[in-house]
Design a protein around this motif. Structure first.
Motif, PDB file in Angstrom:
ATOM      1  N   PHE A  83       0.827  -1.199   0.000  1.00  0.00           N
ATOM      2  CA  PHE A  83       0.000   0.000   0.000  1.00  0.00           C
ATOM      3  C   PHE A  83       0.860   1.246   0.000  1.00  0.00           C
ATOM      4  N   GLN A  84       0.185   2.369  -0.246  1.00  0.00           N
ATOM      5  CA  GLN A  84       0.936   3.605  -0.449  1.00  0.00           C
ATOM      6  C   GLN A  84       1.727   4.037   0.780  1.00  0.00           C
ATOM      7  N   ASN A  85       1.062   4.067   1.917  1.00  0.00           N
ATOM      8  CA  ASN A  85       1.722   4.630   3.086  1.00  0.00           C
ATOM      9  C   ASN A  85       2.387   3.536   3.907  1.00  0.00           C
ATOM     10  N   ASP A 107       3.593   3.558   6.717  1.00  0.00           N
ATOM     11  CA  ASP A 107       3.235   3.589   8.137  1.00  0.00           C
ATOM     12  C   ASP A 107       2.008   2.753   8.460  1.00  0.00           C
ATOM     13  N   HIS A 108       1.241   2.430   7.425  1.00  0.00           N
ATOM     14  CA  HIS A 108       0.067   1.599   7.662  1.00  0.00           C
ATOM     15  C   HIS A 108       0.386   0.121   7.620  1.00  0.00           C
ATOM     16  N   GLN A 109       1.628  -0.233   7.331  1.00  0.00           N
ATOM     17  CA  GLN A 109       1.882  -1.646   7.080  1.00  0.00           C
ATOM     18  C   GLN A 109       3.180  -2.160   7.679  1.00  0.00           C
ATOM     19  N   LEU A 110       3.609  -1.552   8.777  1.00  0.00           N
ATOM     20  CA  LEU A 110       4.773  -2.086   9.481  1.00  0.00           C
ATOM     21  C   LEU A 110       4.319  -2.498  10.873  1.00  0.00           C
ATOM     22  N   VAL A 122      11.600   7.798   5.500  1.00  0.00           N
ATOM     23  CA  VAL A 122      10.436   7.470   4.662  1.00  0.00           C
ATOM     24  C   VAL A 122      10.806   6.470   3.575  1.00  0.00           C
ATOM     25  N   ARG A 160      11.532   3.047   4.961  1.00  0.00           N
ATOM     26  CA  ARG A 160      10.299   2.374   5.390  1.00  0.00           C
ATOM     27  C   ARG A 160       9.555   1.804   4.190  1.00  0.00           C
ATOM     28  N   ALA A 202       8.679  -2.126   3.515  1.00  0.00           N
ATOM     29  CA  ALA A 202       7.336  -2.649   3.228  1.00  0.00           C
ATOM     30  C   ALA A 202       7.370  -3.508   1.969  1.00  0.00           C
ATOM     31  N   ALA A 234       5.664   8.088  -4.814  1.00  0.00           N
ATOM     32  CA  ALA A 234       5.177   9.363  -4.286  1.00  0.00           C
ATOM     33  C   ALA A 234       6.028   9.808  -3.101  1.00  0.00           C
TER      34      ALA A 234
END
Ligand SMILES: Nc1ncnc2c1ncn2[C@@H]1O[C@H](COP(=O)(O)OP(=O)(O)OP(=O)(O)O)[C@@H](O)[C@H]1O
Ligand SMILES: Nc1ncnc2c1ncn2[C@@H]1O[C@H](COP(=O)(O)OP(=O)(O)OP(=O)(O)O)[C@@H](O)[C@H]1O
Ligand SMILES: [Mg+2]
Ligand SMILES: [Mg+2]
Lengths: 280, 281, 261
Positions: free
Chosen positions: A84-86, A88-91, A140, A143, A147, A166
């Motif tokens: 996914f894009q962010n 931070d949503h997937q760690l 960033v 990370r 991911a 992005a």
């Protein structure tokens, strides 16, 4: 090259808001497909259908022949990895290493095999020196790479990346494109959702343009990314090289091929300027 | 004195062991469009935060050096005072729009300054008109497209009539046409109203053509600063060359191009056509 | 239950007399309706109350949103009904129906309020009533970020599932542990978000002036006074009916009418 994911006339809405309005698309192994289009066109919604996170209201999605309505996300995820894009949503883990081991454990790898894979992947992604650190202490770009690494580690047949570039700097962007080429060479199918036309020109074999829940144009990158009208409808700009080639053509200097990247454009220009080839 | 004047600014976030800014000096004037680029973690966001005092007031840490913005010493001026001089727009619209309508969103900053309601109303009307937002003034910001949201974010800080606009990756999540619209809007503010804009943006191919100046940062320092073409030529290995520049450099190696580097496809095409014409007609 | 249930409290912009009412008037109305829901305890009068609320929703052109969210709430309603029905010693059907209706009336009362009142109108009302701006803003913010939080939760759960993790696997204890995997990124991200939001607030000069005049001009107009008066009278009437014992004998009559329940 085989068919990996078949999306057949899929409709989907969020609580009465129609978002996908009859999408048909094929994802193949051994090639890179870029899905592009305006904000809110439904790209993220579409890729969530690839692993059964969302199920079509009408039409169907087949992942290696299996209807996503008849399999669990965990089963589908073995063959299709989504990033996914962010980041931070997937760690989820306490350390960089743990992040990869966590995924491998979910996928049912025995511990010693998981360790060996983890080592290899950390090296490949240049993350080995951070192995003990918390994922949240990385930059960033790192990370984002972590991911991706966690998903690549269990070797799915198709990788789906939502906006991989992005907010990424030049170094990280090049690392990500090299990685995508590596995956393609291994025969994986890669799907990238991106707003970055130059990145798409660089990595994509095929491009699908989405507008308002529909795919309005789909085909080889060289054709779609030079189709001024379709690009405009999808609120995209033409990549710089085809844009320059189009301007030359408007002045009567038509090139025999449709270059997307500086390398091939340069070769065409060499011919043109050394007069080995004369325009019509 | 320049509108923005940073001299040897060093800043280390509390709890961090390295300096995020390590002797950054920059001076910028009204009307400039400064493109700020550099690898992730080099300190771009930190530099922008110095302008409105988020560093060192909101983010605490060790601050050294001199920072003056609109004649005010950043270290002794609170952020809410600097906010009248520096409008700050961030990457994620969701986290900077709070209210239930575009109109109220624009009023918010003015309200905060304690202006009387009639005055706020008047300014809001002006801003809605100037930014062409009248037709969506009653819509909720979260119902708008990403591009419209960023436009509202810019309008809502411009309502305070700042001389400086600082934008931290304002277009990272936008489709290219929306991104161009936002950058053109900023460009218009610099050329028509004399606003000084500092824009962080990784996609050079989008942003370069708007910039009057390019600043490259590396490890907390400014390593190049000047006209976009010169700076790009010197720092391409750090920030990457856009495709038209790569083509130009390849042609140049064969003696088929000369002069300054192109920033857009138009410029490249024109150069090639010129070359072709002089050779063969 | 999903985030969709919260839709019953989410503001929709519409042009109706109820939307145009001053938030303070709507607040009095909310108090009257909630008090009535709590004071009444028989299915007949609660049904009447629900009918009044439905009429208000119709005025607010929001019946459809309300009905749609009710579908999401139906499990909860059934649960309330079943729990009451199974645990009560006597009058099971009658009381269970009344309790379910009461919950519905109460939810609807709040729904009418939140469907027609924006968070910042509410904040302005709080400010006018003397609540400091920091607190009213805090209130606006917490409402404002409910949908974002719900969306983040969804994304994190999606990411976790697509890593082959099965949230719903195992016994109760294991499931609780599974959910901690979800919470870590969520908490980290919400912390980050709150810093980003705070930064953006600072950048808009929040806290600059001590005294702030809210942009929304809150002055009570004739229709607001009428709404307040009607709500207050209704509230007094309910209190009187209950306190005087009139209501008790009414309930007994109703009971007598349905002896088989
Ligand atoms: N969980 C959700 N609930 C309700 N609506 C949603 C949800 N997720 C997305 N939407 C809406 O669906 C539409 C399509 O969203 P989606 O995220 O798929 O677009 P996208 O093409 O990925 O856009 P972007 O380029 O901005 O990422 C948008 O209008 C969006 O607001
Ligand atoms: N709140 C913070 N606390 C501690 N360290 C921080 C904080 N914010 C940034 N840093 C550190 O300061 C340095 C500069 O960060 P900054 O965010 O300014 O970089 P940037 O150039 O904006 O990068 P990017 O392109 O990734 O946004 C980095 O090493 C970063 O880890
Ligand atoms: Mg998306
Ligand atoms: Mg930054």
């Amino acid at each position: 090259m085989g068919d990996a994911i078949l999306v057949e006339d899929v409709y989907f809405s969020y609580e009465g808001l129609p978002v996908l309005k009859g999408v048909t698309l094929t994802v193949r192994t051994g090639e890179v497909l870029a899905i592009m289009g305006e904000n809110g066109a439904g790209k993220t919604t579409l890729i969530k259908h690839f692993v059964g996170l969302l199920k079509p209201e009408r039409g169907r999605v087949l992942v290696f022949g299996v209807d996503t309505r008849e399999a669990s996300v965990a089963q589908l995820a073995r063959r299709v990895g989504v990033i996914f894009q962010n980041p931070d949503h997937q760690l989820f883990a306490e350390s960089v290493e743990g992040e990869i081991l966590f995924t491998l454990r979910n996928m049912g790898y025995p511990p010693d095999e998981a360790r060996a894979i983890c080592e290899r992947v950390l090296k490949l992604f240049e993350l080995d020196r951070y192995r003990g650190r918390s994922p949240y202490s990385l930059s960033v770009g790192e990370r984002k790479r972590l991911a991706i690494a966690a998903v690549v580690s269990y070797n799915p047949d198709v990788l789906v990346l939502d906006e991989p570039t992005a907010g990424q700097d030049f170094f990280n962007k090049s690392k990500i494109s090299r990685l995508i080429f590596g995956l393609k060479r291994q025969g994986k199918g890669v799907v990238v959702v991106t707003h970055d036309v130059e990145f798409a020109a660089q990595v994509a074999d095929r491009v699908a343009l989405m507008v308002d829940g529909r795919v309005i144009r789909e085909g080889p990158a060289g054709e779609v990314l030079t189709d001024a009208e379709a690009l405009k409808r999808a609120r995209l700009t033409m990549p710089q090289i085809p844009a320059a080639a189009a301007l030359l053509e408007a002045e009567g200097l038509k090139l025999p091929s449709k270059p997307l990247l500086p390398g091939s454009f340069y070769l065409e220009l060499l011919d043109l300027l050394n007069h080995r080839w004369v325009g019509p | 004195m320049a509108l923005v004047e940073l001299k040897g600014v060093r800043f280390r976030y509390a709890g961090s062991d390295r300096y995020a800014l390590d002797g950054a000096s920059l001076s910028a004037e009204r009307g400039e469009f400064v493109l700020l680029v550099g690898p992730s973690g080099c300190g771009k966001s930190t530099l922008l935060r110095v302008l409105n005092g988020l560093v060192p007031h909101f983010y605490e840490g060790d601050f050294e050096g001199e920072a003056r913005v609109a004649g005010l010493d950043v270290r002794s001026t609170p952020t809410h005072v600097l906010a009248r001089h520096v409008g700050m727009v961030f990457q994620d619209p969701e986290n900077q729009l709070f209210l239930s309508s575009v109109e109220r969103e624009i009023a918010f900053g003015l309200e905060n300054l304690g202006l009387p309601r009639a005055e706020v109303r008047r300014r809001v009307r002006e801003v809605l008109k100037e930014f062409n937002l009248e037709s969506i003034k009653d819509r909720a910001p979260y119902e708008l497209s990403g591009g419209q949201q960023q436009k509202v974010a810019i309008a809502s800080v411009m309502a305070l009539e700042p001389e400086i606009l600082a934008l931290d990756e304002p277009t990272a999540n936008l489709d290219p046409l929306s991104a161009l619209e936002i950058l053109s809007l900023v460009k218009r503010l610099t050329s028509e109203k004399g606003v000084l804009a500092l824009v962080v943006e990784h996609r050079l191919e989008l942003a370069l053509k708007f910039a009057t100046r390019m600043v490259v940062m590396l490890d907390g320092r400014i390593v190049a600063d000047g006209a976009p073409r010169d700076v790009l030529l010197r720092t391409g290995s750090i920030v990457g060359y856009p495709p038209v520049v790569v083509t130009h450099l390849l042609l140049k190696r064969r003696g088929l191009a000369e002069g300054s580097i192109p920033l857009t496809s138009e410029e490249l095409a024109r150069a090639v056509i010129g070359r072709w014409a002089t050779r063969y007609s | 239950m999903s985030a969709r249930v919260l839709d019953i409290f989410r503001f929709r912009r519409k042009r109706t007399p109820l939307h145009a009412l001053d938030p303070r008037a709507k607040f009095v109305m909310l108090v009257a309706l909630s008090a009535a829901s709590l004071a009444l305890s028989d299915a007949v009068s609660l049904s009447a109350l629900l009918a009044v609320e439905a009429a208000l929703l119709a005025v607010a052109k929001s019946l459809r949103e309300w009905a749609r969210s009710l579908a999401g709430l139906s499990t909860l309603l059934l649960l309330i009904f079943a729990l009451n029905f199974l645990t009560l010693p006597a009058d099971r059907l009658f009381v269970a129906a009344a309790m379910t209706l009461r919950f519905l009336c109460l939810t609807t009362a709040f729904s009418i309020f939140f469907l027609t009142t924006t968070a910042d109108e509410l904040a302005a009302a709080l400010e006018v009533s003397g609540v400091p701006r920091e607190y009213s803003m805090m209130f606006t913010m917490s409402l404002r970020f409910v949908p974002s939080l719900a969306r983040d939760l969804q994304t994190v759960a999606d990411a976790l599932k697509s890593r082959g993790f099965e949230l719903e696997k195992g016994g109760l204890k294991e499931r609780v542990r599974n959910y901690t995997y979800l919470l870590v990124p969520l908490i980290v991200y919400e912390l980050r978000r709150s810093i980003m939001v705070a930064e953006a607030l600072e950048a808009r000069g929040f806290g600059a002036a001590k005294k702030v005049e809210p942009y929304v001009d809150l002055s009570l107009r004739a229709r607001d006074y009428v709404a307040i008066a009607v709500s207050a009278i209704a509230l007094c009437a309910v209190i009187w009916v209950v306190a005087s014992g009139v209501y008790g004998s009414f309930v007994n009559q109703v009971r007598a009418y349905f002896p088989q329940l």
